[in-house]
Write an enzyme that holds these catalytic residues in place. Structure first.
Site, PDB file in Angstrom:
ATOM      1  N   HIS A   1     -48.326  37.429   1.069  1.00  0.00           N
ATOM      2  CA  HIS A   1     -49.136  36.384   0.423  1.00  0.00           C
ATOM      3  C   HIS A   1     -50.246  37.538   0.080  1.00  0.00           C
ATOM      4  O   HIS A   1     -50.585  38.058  -0.695  1.00  0.00           O
ATOM      5  CB  HIS A   1     -49.626  35.535   1.346  1.00  0.00           C
ATOM      6  CG  HIS A   1     -50.943  34.762   0.795  1.00  0.00           C
ATOM      7  ND1 HIS A   1     -50.772  33.683  -0.658  1.00  0.00           N
ATOM      8  CD2 HIS A   1     -52.619  35.285   0.408  1.00  0.00           C
ATOM      9  CE1 HIS A   1     -52.065  33.891  -1.114  1.00  0.00           C
ATOM     10  NE2 HIS A   1     -53.039  34.122  -0.497  1.00  0.00           N
ATOM     11  N   GLU A   2     -50.616  38.307   1.854  1.00  0.00           N
ATOM     12  CA  GLU A   2     -52.105  39.003   1.558  1.00  0.00           C
ATOM     13  C   GLU A   2     -51.736  40.062   0.550  1.00  0.00           C
ATOM     14  O   GLU A   2     -52.546  40.897   0.587  1.00  0.00           O
ATOM     15  CB  GLU A   2     -52.566  38.862   2.622  1.00  0.00           C
ATOM     16  CG  GLU A   2     -53.027  37.942   4.108  1.00  0.00           C
ATOM     17  CD  GLU A   2     -54.226  37.079   2.900  1.00  0.00           C
ATOM     18  OE1 GLU A   2     -54.709  37.622   2.147  1.00  0.00           O
ATOM     19  OE2 GLU A   2     -53.788  35.725   3.216  1.00  0.00           O
TER      20      GLU A   2
ATOM     21  N   HIS B   1     -51.747  40.312  -1.986  1.00  0.00           N
ATOM     22  CA  HIS B   1     -53.389  41.044  -2.638  1.00  0.00           C
ATOM     23  C   HIS B   1     -53.964  42.751  -2.782  1.00  0.00           C
ATOM     24  O   HIS B   1     -54.613  42.487  -3.729  1.00  0.00           O
ATOM     25  CB  HIS B   1     -54.389  40.132  -2.145  1.00  0.00           C
ATOM     26  CG  HIS B   1     -54.645  38.717  -2.004  1.00  0.00           C
ATOM     27  ND1 HIS B   1     -55.003  38.017  -3.376  1.00  0.00           N
ATOM     28  CD2 HIS B   1     -54.855  37.504  -1.049  1.00  0.00           C
ATOM     29  CE1 HIS B   1     -55.055  36.641  -3.069  1.00  0.00           C
ATOM     30  NE2 HIS B   1     -54.729  36.501  -1.498  1.00  0.00           N
TER      31      HIS B   1
HETATM   32 ZN    ZN Z   1     -55.278  34.530  -1.223  1.00  0.00          ZN
END
Ligand code: ZN
Length: 502
Positions: A265-266, A269
């Protein structure tokens, strides 16, 4: 003022701002990661002074004169310059309306309140965090009122995190989701339960870290520019976008999936931020444009790719290599089913894709009511527990696993949560579009993220903040945003995992 000079000064101004943001970001990041626990006051002191300087730099008369001059000549500016001026003026207009003492006091408050939140969570003691949270909500209401006196304060913040978002848009979007997600959860619940035993066991931190670094490399993150460390609550922070990006994770010894999906997830980003065009460095255009588009990328990597059949099949041999004893009794199909198990639960960040939006809706409803003055901060734990029972059917045993679980409110991010659900829905539509030109399944089966990343870079990342979220959606999708893609995607996943005839 001569135009060419003004254009140069525009870049110099942004370079100076980037340097202050770099320093302030690093102080905050240090506080979250390696700083000793008793140093919050020292950081708050430095951040207070630095934010005073940035306030003066942004709202000083030279800056205002420069930007107003450029704004008056906007027809002679390039698309990039025009957008820089627009974003900077927007920030200045906001800052000018906030009294400096309040702005500086608020910066200090958020540092101290993050610390207070952490301690409250550790000690399961909401009462010790309550006075900080009350102040945060008060400031956010006041700031919104200063900035846009005619606007509802919650609408103001929703629109800040995702331009175009409002309570009206959220209410409609969430109602659409709820209509199909609630029966879907029920249908999965009536089928044979999926076991997630294969994800549970004793997974050493050391091996989990090896897995995290391997995942980062597999995803195509440049580890020369993207760092990894550990925190209570995983996050990504940009210290100069494509130049220096930091992601964090949290290793849970008994559950390998927690850090695994946090990192992906990170990492999503970080891919987005580091994918900005090189010539955007040290400008306000460097890095992602909005939280909704940001979450569309992080949740795209975490879920749509990370929990896909192709990727799990590719990942499984690595899990076997790192955790031979834990994985011995299982197959990749067991892991695929386990990571897609639909199970109402307590913790948002560990929720499955189907129940996830309900966690977001609870936070949205609570923020809406507190911002409207219909619910006091004191009543939050009670309201939270009641809604978890009503929306997800679960009993919240303590505030640590309830209202204190997320860090967002402690740093003033009110109006942020809807971006997660919105981003998830954007992601599903991006995927449908990507599949028209990229053989995503074949790429994932080989753990080859290159063609996927290339599509995202071309259609989303490289713009940085040059385009608005709406312009990115329109140009990448070639059609209006439609949550039906997301709902179809979730239903298809459940058909596959649970054998629903849906
Ligand atoms: Zn996030």
């Amino acid at each position: 003022m001569e135009l060419e000079n003004a254009k140069k000064e525009l870049l110099q101004l942004q370079e100076r701002m980037s340097a202050y943001n770099h320093a302030m970001g690093l102080i905050s990041y240090d506080g979250e990661t390696t700083a000793p626990k008793g140093t919050a006051q020292n950081r708050a002191h430095s951040l207070g002074i630095l934010s005073e300087i940035t306030y003066q730099l942004s709202t000083g008369k030279d800056t205002v004169a420069l930007l107003e001059y450029l704004d008056a000549h906007k027809d002679e500016l390039t698309q990039k310059e025009k957008r820089m001026v627009y974003l900077l003026i927007k920030d200045i207009r906001f800052m000018q309306k906030i009294p400096m003492e309040e702005y500086v006091a608020y910066q200090k408050l958020t540092v101290e309140s993050q610390d207070a939140w952490y301690n409250a969570k550790m000690n399961d003691d909401f009462a010790s965090f309550e006075p900080y949270l009350e102040k945060i909500f008060d400031y956010q209401k006041r700031f919104a009122h200063y900035a846009a006196p005619d606007m509802d304060p919650y609408d103001y913040w929703l629109n800040e995190y995702e331009p175009g978002l409002s309570r009206r848009v959220c209410d409609e979007f969430f109602a659409t989701l709820r209509q199909r997600i609630v029966p879907l959860i029920k249908a999965c619940g009536e089928k044979d339960q999926v076991s997630d035993d294969c994800l549970k066991g004793d997974f050493s931190e050391d091996k989990q870290e090896q897995l995290a670094l391997w995942l980062m490399e597999t995803m195509g993150l440049d580890r020369q520019h993207v760092g990894l460390s550990t925190t209570e609550h995983p996050f990504t922070t940009s210290l100069g976008s494509h130049l220096d990006e930091r992601i964090t994770t949290h290793y849970q010894r008994e559950d390998v999936s927690s850090s695994l999906f946090s990192v992906v997830h990170e990492g999503g980003h970080a891919l987005y931020d580091t994918g900005s065009d090189g010539d955007l460095a040290y400008t306000v255009l460097d890095g992602g444009v909005s939280m909704g588009i940001h979450e569309s990328q992080s949740r795209f990597y975490e879920n749509i790719l990370g929990r896909s059949k192709g990727f799990i099949r590719f990942l499984f041999p690595k899990l076997q290599e790192l955790f031979p004893d834990e994985m011995r009794p299982y197959t990749w199909q067991d892991v695929y089913r386990a990571v897609n198990r639909v199970q109402p639960s307590l913790i948002r960040t560990e929720a499955d894709e189907v129940t996830y939006s309900l966690h977001v809706m609870i936070r949205y409803e609570i923020e809406k009511r507190v911002m409207a003055g219909e619910l006091s901060v004191h009543e939050l734990p009670c309201a939270w527990n009641k809604m978890y029972k009503e929306y997800l059917g679960v009993d919240v045993p303590n505030d640590r696993q309830g209202v204190l679980q997320d860090s967002h409110w402690s740093f003033g991010a009110i109006g942020y949560f809807p971006s997660y659900a919105l981003g998830s829905a954007y992601g599903a539509q991006f995927m449908a579009k990507m599949k028209e030109s990229v053989d995503v399944d074949a790429a994932l089966a080989q753990g080859d993220f290159a063609p996927i990343n290339a599509w995202n870079k071309e259609h989303i990342w490289h713009f940085g903040s040059l385009l608005t979220p709406r312009e990115i959606l329109d140009s990448a999708l070639g059609a209006p945003f439609d949550p039906a893609y997301y709902l179809r995607y979730l239903e298809e996943k459940c058909r596959d995992v649970y054998g629903l005839d849906y």
